[in-house]
Write a protein that holds these residues in place. Structure first.
Motif, PDB file in Angstrom:
ATOM      1  N   THR A  88       0.826  -1.202   0.000  1.00  0.00           N
ATOM      2  CA  THR A  88       0.000   0.000   0.000  1.00  0.00           C
ATOM      3  C   THR A  88       0.863   1.255   0.000  1.00  0.00           C
ATOM      4  OG1 THR A  88      -1.711  -1.199   1.222  1.00  0.00           O
ATOM      5  CG2 THR A  88      -1.843   1.210   1.226  1.00  0.00           C
ATOM      6  N   VAL A  89       1.908   1.249   0.809  1.00  0.00           N
ATOM      7  CA  VAL A  89       2.871   2.347   0.875  1.00  0.00           C
ATOM      8  C   VAL A  89       4.265   1.747   0.750  1.00  0.00           C
ATOM      9  CG1 VAL A  89       3.802   4.235   2.278  1.00  0.00           C
ATOM     10  CG2 VAL A  89       1.343   3.732   2.326  1.00  0.00           C
ATOM     11  N   SER A  90       5.079   2.307  -0.126  1.00  0.00           N
ATOM     12  CA  SER A  90       6.431   1.784  -0.325  1.00  0.00           C
ATOM     13  C   SER A  90       7.297   2.061   0.900  1.00  0.00           C
ATOM     14  CB  SER A  90       7.067   2.420  -1.559  1.00  0.00           C
ATOM     15  OG  SER A  90       6.324   2.109  -2.716  1.00  0.00           O
ATOM     16  N   SER A  91       8.025   1.056   1.336  1.00  0.00           N
ATOM     17  CA  SER A  91       8.990   1.202   2.421  1.00  0.00           C
ATOM     18  C   SER A  91      10.394   1.185   1.846  1.00  0.00           C
ATOM     19  CB  SER A  91       8.826   0.071   3.441  1.00  0.00           C
ATOM     20  OG  SER A  91       7.513   0.062   3.982  1.00  0.00           O
ATOM     21  N   PRO A  92      11.341   1.896   2.455  1.00  0.00           N
ATOM     22  CA  PRO A  92      12.685   2.000   1.868  1.00  0.00           C
ATOM     23  C   PRO A  92      13.473   0.712   1.994  1.00  0.00           C
ATOM     24  CG  PRO A  92      12.639   3.039   4.017  1.00  0.00           C
ATOM     25  CD  PRO A  92      11.214   2.678   3.703  1.00  0.00           C
ATOM     26  N   PRO A  93      14.318   0.400   1.012  1.00  0.00           N
ATOM     27  CA  PRO A  93      15.237  -0.732   1.160  1.00  0.00           C
ATOM     28  C   PRO A  93      16.159  -0.533   2.361  1.00  0.00           C
ATOM     29  CG  PRO A  93      15.139  -0.016  -1.121  1.00  0.00           C
ATOM     30  CD  PRO A  93      14.418   1.030  -0.313  1.00  0.00           C
ATOM     31  N   LEU A  94      16.740  -1.612   2.814  1.00  0.00           N
ATOM     32  CA  LEU A  94      17.630  -1.553   3.973  1.00  0.00           C
ATOM     33  C   LEU A  94      18.851  -0.702   3.661  1.00  0.00           C
ATOM     34  CD1 LEU A  94      17.517  -5.309   5.082  1.00  0.00           C
ATOM     35  CD2 LEU A  94      16.120  -3.406   5.911  1.00  0.00           C
ATOM     36  N   ASN A  95      19.206   0.153   4.586  1.00  0.00           N
ATOM     37  CA  ASN A  95      20.340   1.074   4.531  1.00  0.00           C
ATOM     38  C   ASN A  95      20.076   2.287   3.646  1.00  0.00           C
ATOM     39  OD1 ASN A  95      22.867   1.810   5.526  1.00  0.00           O
ATOM     40  ND2 ASN A  95      23.950   0.985   3.750  1.00  0.00           N
ATOM     41  N   LEU A  96      18.826   2.507   3.270  1.00  0.00           N
ATOM     42  CA  LEU A  96      18.465   3.718   2.540  1.00  0.00           C
ATOM     43  C   LEU A  96      17.453   4.572   3.296  1.00  0.00           C
ATOM     44  CD1 LEU A  96      18.169   2.540  -1.176  1.00  0.00           C
ATOM     45  CD2 LEU A  96      20.105   3.625  -0.029  1.00  0.00           C
ATOM     46  N   ALA A  97      17.119   4.177   4.522  1.00  0.00           N
ATOM     47  CA  ALA A  97      16.123   4.926   5.286  1.00  0.00           C
ATOM     48  C   ALA A  97      16.594   6.338   5.591  1.00  0.00           C
ATOM     49  CB  ALA A  97      15.799   4.184   6.583  1.00  0.00           C
ATOM     50  N   ALA A  98      17.910   6.511   5.794  1.00  0.00           N
ATOM     51  CA  ALA A  98      18.423   7.848   6.105  1.00  0.00           C
ATOM     52  C   ALA A  98      18.277   8.798   4.924  1.00  0.00           C
ATOM     53  CB  ALA A  98      19.895   7.759   6.520  1.00  0.00           C
ATOM     54  N   LEU A  99      18.176   8.254   3.711  1.00  0.00           N
ATOM     55  CA  LEU A  99      18.076   9.092   2.524  1.00  0.00           C
ATOM     56  C   LEU A  99      16.633   9.386   2.132  1.00  0.00           C
ATOM     57  CD1 LEU A  99      20.847   7.474   0.284  1.00  0.00           C
ATOM     58  CD2 LEU A  99      21.024   9.536   1.678  1.00  0.00           C
ATOM     59  N   ILE A 100      15.751   8.381   2.250  1.00  0.00           N
ATOM     60  CA  ILE A 100      14.385   8.560   1.757  1.00  0.00           C
ATOM     61  C   ILE A 100      13.333   8.374   2.852  1.00  0.00           C
ATOM     62  CG2 ILE A 100      15.008   7.872  -0.574  1.00  0.00           C
ATOM     63  CD1 ILE A 100      14.005   5.114  -0.062  1.00  0.00           C
ATOM     64  N   GLY A 101      13.769   8.346   4.114  1.00  0.00           N
ATOM     65  CA  GLY A 101      12.814   8.233   5.207  1.00  0.00           C
ATOM     66  C   GLY A 101      12.679   6.814   5.711  1.00  0.00           C
ATOM     67  N   ASP A 102      12.232   6.697   6.961  1.00  0.00           N
ATOM     68  CA  ASP A 102      12.144   5.377   7.598  1.00  0.00           C
ATOM     69  C   ASP A 102      10.703   5.013   7.941  1.00  0.00           C
ATOM     70  OD1 ASP A 102      11.765   7.222   9.565  1.00  0.00           O
ATOM     71  OD2 ASP A 102      13.093   6.293  11.027  1.00  0.00           O
ATOM     72  N   ARG A 103       9.785   5.350   7.062  1.00  0.00           N
ATOM     73  CA  ARG A 103       8.391   4.980   7.274  1.00  0.00           C
ATOM     74  C   ARG A 103       8.169   3.578   6.745  1.00  0.00           C
ATOM     75  NH1 ARG A 103       2.969   7.937   4.761  1.00  0.00           N
ATOM     76  NH2 ARG A 103       1.445   6.643   5.884  1.00  0.00           N
ATOM     77  N   TYR A 104       7.761   2.679   7.631  1.00  0.00           N
ATOM     78  CA  TYR A 104       7.536   1.293   7.251  1.00  0.00           C
ATOM     79  C   TYR A 104       6.059   0.954   7.395  1.00  0.00           C
ATOM     80  CZ  TYR A 104      12.601   1.071   7.698  1.00  0.00           C
ATOM     81  OH  TYR A 104      13.947   1.309   7.561  1.00  0.00           O
ATOM     82  N   TRP A 105       5.501   0.377   6.345  1.00  0.00           N
ATOM     83  CA  TRP A 105       4.073   0.095   6.302  1.00  0.00           C
ATOM     84  C   TRP A 105       3.849  -1.413   6.243  1.00  0.00           C
ATOM     85  CZ3 TRP A 105      -0.166   3.274   6.653  1.00  0.00           C
ATOM     86  CH2 TRP A 105      -1.402   2.708   6.334  1.00  0.00           C
ATOM     87  N   VAL A 106       2.932  -1.888   7.099  1.00  0.00           N
ATOM     88  CA  VAL A 106       2.591  -3.308   7.144  1.00  0.00           C
ATOM     89  C   VAL A 106       1.211  -3.505   6.543  1.00  0.00           C
ATOM     90  CG1 VAL A 106       2.182  -5.321   8.603  1.00  0.00           C
ATOM     91  CG2 VAL A 106       4.026  -3.737   9.164  1.00  0.00           C
TER      92      VAL A 106
END
Length: 373
Positions: free
Chosen positions: A269-287
């Motif tokens: 539903t919402v894209s989550s960032p690949p591992l080790n890229l959260a600092a660049l594109i945000g750390d919002r994780y959707w389940v």
């Protein structure tokens, strides 16, 4: 050493066994032509080719013996034809045989080293991609791993399935990059998941720990071909006794679920960032939560499956392929996927392939599975 390597040839080699006789066939062919053709043709001068060919597949002693037989054969020919240039051809046979014997010795040494390396790689693969249980609770699980390089044993694709107090938790992913650096990053992710899957109450907690692990590993072991590691990952959780599953997709190809003959692509539903890229594109994780009833099948895979190309450059039509499959067991499904991928790609894979097939058991399945065990 040579005797061990001689016996160690793979059993798939019906063709190899036939090819190993080619030096003998070549010797017989040259001898037959030498006796049956006019002496002006001087086919006997090709005899040094037989021990040269033997060096590519025979141990040292058989290679030397074949060279000695070729020399003896040349001497016998000289009794029938006195002007064949026997001294020159004999000298060539001796020189080629000695060179072939040395080449055979070097080849066997390298094969021994390669065999030991493969043993280490096999042990590493069993640690990194250990065999999964065929069943956890009421979920049947099977796995598939294919290396793009024929001699490879491990790579950057990884998966794991664990039964935890929170339910069955699964991980599949792909480290971007190749070589030992990608293997190290994959190993770090799997090791972290095996601990976090038991400890964390939700998937977001697991993914935060995996993010931290990849970041630390990338800083401690920088890759030469890229500034830092990153990995796609998909987490799945099948709660105890529930009719649903939870998915957290971090830039990974979406899984497929088959329900009552219909196949659904589980896009996040919402894209989550690949591992080790959260600092660049945000750390919002959707389940996401989707239904997963008894009899349903779930296919998790890496991009090596969906991006396998045929000779025309067309991708493997995975959703359409899944719709054509019946209610096969997970093992049968992956075996068919393996065959069809190789057929689609012409037997040549451009990327590593990993896949997990899961099936939710019904009441009848549980009884049947128990009787089999």
């Amino acid at each position: 050493m040579s005797a061990r390597l001689w016996r160690r040839r793979p059993a798939y080699s019906g063709r190899w066994e036939a090819a190993r006789l080619s030096p003998v066939v070549l010797t017989v062919l040259i001898a037959g032509l030498a006796f049956s053709t006019p002496r002006e043709i001087a086919v006997s001068r090709l005899l040094p080719a037989a021990p040269a060919l033997a060096a590519a597949m025979w141990p040292v002693l058989p290679t030397v013996l074949l060279g000695a037989f070729c020399l003896l054969l040349m001497i016998v020919l000289s009794f029938f034809y006195t002007d064949l240039g026997t001294p020159y051809t004999s000298a060539a046979i001796i020189a080629v045989t000695l060179a072939a014997a040395y080449g055979s010795h070097v080849r066997i040494q390298r094969e021994e080293i390669l065999f030991q390396v493969r043993l280490v790689a096999d042990a590493a693969q069993k640690v990194l991609l250990r065999p999964l249980p065929r069943r956890i609770d009421d979920v049947e699980i099977e796995s598939l791993y294919l290396a793009a390089q024929e001699q490879a044993r491990i790579g950057g694709d990884f998966f794991e399935a664990i039964g935890t107090p929170h339910g069955v938790r699964l991980l599949i992913g792909d480290v971007r990059g190749k070589g030992l650096s990608a293997v190290g990053a994959a190993s770090a992710v799997i090791s972290c998941f095996r601990e976090a899957a038991y400890d964390e109450p939700d998937l977001q907690g697991i993914i935060h720990r995996l993010e931290t692990t990849v970041t630390r590993h990338s800083a401690a072991f920088p890759a030469h071909d890229q500034p830092e590691h990153f990995a796609t990952a998909l987490l799945a959780e099948i709660p105890h006794g529930g009719g649903h599953l939870r998915l957290l997709n971090c830039g990974h190809p979406p899984p497929l679920v088959a329900h009552c003959g219909k196949v659904r692509v589980l896009e996040p539903t919402v894209s989550s960032p690949p591992l080790n890229l959260a600092a660049l594109i945000g750390d919002r994780y959707w389940v996401d939560t989707v239904a997963f009833a008894p009899g349903d099948q779930l296919l998790l895979y890496t991009d090596g499956v969906s991006e396998a190309r045929d000779h025309a450059g067309q991708f493997f039509p995975l959703p359409d392929w899944m719709r054509r499959q019946g209610q096969e067991q997970p093992r049968e499904l992956l075996d068919q996927l393996h065959r069809d991928l190789l057929q689609h790609s012409g037997g040549r894979l451009d990327d590593d392939i990993a896949a997990l097939a899961l099936r939710r058991c019904g009441v009848q399945d549980r009884g049947a599975f128990g009787r089999e065990g």
